[in-house]
Every structure is written in C-alpha cells, then in structure tokens.
Design a protein around this motif. Structure first.
Motif, short mmCIF file in Angstrom:
data_model
loop_
_atom_site.label_atom_id
_atom_site.label_comp_id
_atom_site.label_asym_id
_atom_site.label_seq_id
_atom_site.Cartn_x
_atom_site.Cartn_y
_atom_site.Cartn_z
N PRO A 269 -40.87 -7.52 -40.52
CA PRO A 269 -40.65 -6.02 -40.12
C PRO A 269 -41.06 -5.14 -41.24
N PRO A 270 -41.23 -3.80 -40.82
CA PRO A 270 -41.68 -2.75 -41.82
C PRO A 270 -40.63 -2.49 -42.50
N GLY B 243 -37.88 -0.55 -44.16
CA GLY B 243 -36.77 0.41 -43.41
C GLY B 243 -36.23 -0.29 -42.48
N PHE B 244 -36.56 -1.55 -41.99
CA PHE B 244 -36.20 -2.22 -40.76
C PHE B 244 -35.75 -3.63 -41.14
N GLY B 245 -35.58 -3.99 -42.52
CA GLY B 245 -35.42 -5.19 -42.96
C GLY B 245 -36.49 -5.79 -43.69
N GLY B 246 -37.70 -5.06 -43.85
CA GLY B 246 -38.65 -5.61 -44.69
C GLY B 246 -38.67 -5.11 -46.05
N GLY C 239 -45.15 -4.01 -42.03
CA GLY C 239 -44.97 -5.41 -41.50
C GLY C 239 -46.17 -6.20 -41.40
N ALA D 144 -42.01 -7.55 -31.88
CA ALA D 144 -42.70 -7.01 -33.18
C ALA D 144 -43.15 -5.59 -32.48
N TRP E 168 -43.74 -2.99 -34.20
CA TRP E 168 -44.56 -2.28 -34.91
C TRP E 168 -46.14 -2.58 -35.09
#
Length: 292
Positions: free
Chosen positions: A62-63, A65-68, A75, A258, A260
């Motif tokens: 993920p990117p 801010g969303f767990g990346g 991402g 996904a 993104w």
C-alpha cells in the motif's frame, strides 16, 4: 480696468492602464501543466526506480499513509513495480503521444485548409469532401482496424492519433484564410508581387494562429483521453513501455484489493485534461478581440 487673470488649461489625466491579473483557475492550470512537463523532461532523474524493476517481496504494497513505507510512496503493483516510478514514465509517454498527435493533426488540417482557400474550385471541393468523409468515419473503429492489421508501434500510434480531428483545423483555417484574403492587407501584399508562400506564411497564418492555438488546446485533452481508452483496451502502448492508459488498464483487475494502482494514473488524466481545457478557455477569452 485690471486684466482678468489667465486661466490655465485644464489638465487631462490619462486613465491608468490596469493590468489584468491571471484568474486562480488559469494559475492552477499553468502550474499543473508546468509540473507535468517538468516531470516528463526529468523522468530519468526523479524516478526512484526503473519502471520495469520488480520486487516480488513487496507486491501490492500500500502507499504511505495506508500502511506503506517510504520505499514506495504510492505503493506497488501486482509485480512489485513502484507505482510512482511507473506514473512518472507514463506521464512522459502520454504527453509525448498527445503533443505529437496534436501537432500532426494541426499541421495536416491547417495545410489542407489553406490549400483549399488558395485554389478554390475543384481543389476546395476535394478537400471539403475529404473533410466530410473523415468527420463521418468513426475514428475508434478506424483505429482498431489499423492497429489490428498493421500491428502496433509507438510511431504508428502517434501518427494514427494525429489523424483525429484534423478536419476541425481544416475548416477553421479555410474559413479564416478566405476572410483574410477578402481584407485589404492580403490584397496589398499580393499586388506588391509577394508569392503565395510569403502571403500565407508571413501574413495570413500569423493572423489566424490565435484561433488555431485555442483549437489545439481543446483537442489536446481529447488525444489524452483517446490514448488512454485505446491503451485501456490493450491496443495502445505495449509492454514493457507504460502510459497512463495502460496503467489504468492493468489496475482495473486489482480495483478492490489495490485501488492505488488505478487511482494514481486516473487522477493525473482527469486533472491534466481539466487543466488543458481550462487553459484553452482562458486563451480564447484573451485572444478573441470581440470579447475585449
């Protein structure tokens, strides 16, 4: 009797010339397009990875801010390729295609329009018949047929998209050139012995260029959307090359897992086409003398 004092003539103040400020929408459009051009020119420098580099251990990451993490800001895709790197190179490819196709269409249409305005008669009828035939032919079906029969290459793809909407330039150039020939300056230059190349290249074309430039800004987003649609169908830019449309095409299969992968190029397409259209409207208002 005392003489009456002489009165000084009244001083007439010239009105101040107010400078027109750019509207906020035009400033935003210019800033975004400048960012896109800088990204396209500096793609090899600012891209964090090669757009074909694989990292299977980080696939569908993920990117930020969303767990990346910071290694992949936007991402990764299904093969572990960095979305930001692919987006940067896709911007360069899509802008190259859009600019090239727009210039080809404008050159073909303007040349045929000036040719029809100069010769008139049978030549003009042939050009108008070709314009009507091209306007009545569904371009998407023509593009699918040509790409399926001749195969796909970047040069053929750009040339094919350049045939889109060329009849628009031909009609505009023909009408404006006929009107310019009826005015005094074109007749005066012709009586001085100027050649047709000089008349149309140095006198008529610069006077009608503003309208043609506005038409190009209106056709530019159409080319971007058309390239994105054909690449989405798998008939545009072929792997290992990448474009905004091909990224959207690959990302549709992972929309739920996904999103993104699809949202990043789709957002660039929407914002870029909006900015070019807004810039075209602003240029039309600035360059049209009837609106001043």
């Amino acid at each position: 009797m005392p003489e009456a004092p002489l009165l000084a003539p009244p001083v007439v103040l010239a009105p101040k010339r107010t400078r027109r400020r750019l509207p906020l929408l035009a400033i935003f459009a210019l800033s975004w397009l400048a960012l896109m051009l800088a990204t396209a020119l500096l793609a090899d420098v600012i891209a964090p990875y090669a757009y074909t580099a694989l990292d299977l251990r980080a696939r569908l990451a993920p990117p930020i801010g969303f767990g990346g993490d910071l290694r992949h800001l936007l991402g990764t895709d299904e093969l572990g390729r960095d979305v930001l790197a692919r987006l940067i190179y896709s911007i360069r490819t899509s802008l190259l295609i859009a600019f090239g196709a727009t210039l080809i269409g404008a050159a073909i249409g303007t040349s045929l329009g000036l040719l029809a305005a100069h010769f008139r008669g049978l030549v003009e009828q042939a050009v108008l018949a070709l314009v009507d035939f091209s306007a009545s032919l569904p371009f998407l079906i023509l593009a699918l047929s040509v790409l399926a029969f001749f195969g796909n290459s970047l040069g053929l793809f750009v040339a094919l998209l350049g045939l889109h909407a060329w009849e628009r330039y031909a009609r505009i150039a023909r009408g404006l050139a006929i009107g310019a020939n009826a005015q005094g300056y074109a007749a005066a230059v012709r009586q001085l012995g100027a050649t047709p190349w000089r008349i149309y290249g140095q006198h008529i074309l610069p006077n009608i260029a503003s309208t043609l430039i506005v038409s190009m800004t209106l056709a530019f987003p159409e080319i971007i959307l058309l390239e994105s649609g054909l690449s989405f169908l798998g008939l545009g830019v072929q792997p290992p090359e990448t474009s905004l449309g091909s990224m959207v095409g690959y990302g549709r299969e992972y929309l739920t897992r996904a999103p993104w992968i699809l949202l990043a190029p789709a957002s660039v397409i929407v914002i870029t086409t909006f900015c070019v259209s807004a810039l075209g409207d602003w240029l039309r208002d600035r360059l049209d003398p009837t609106l001043n």
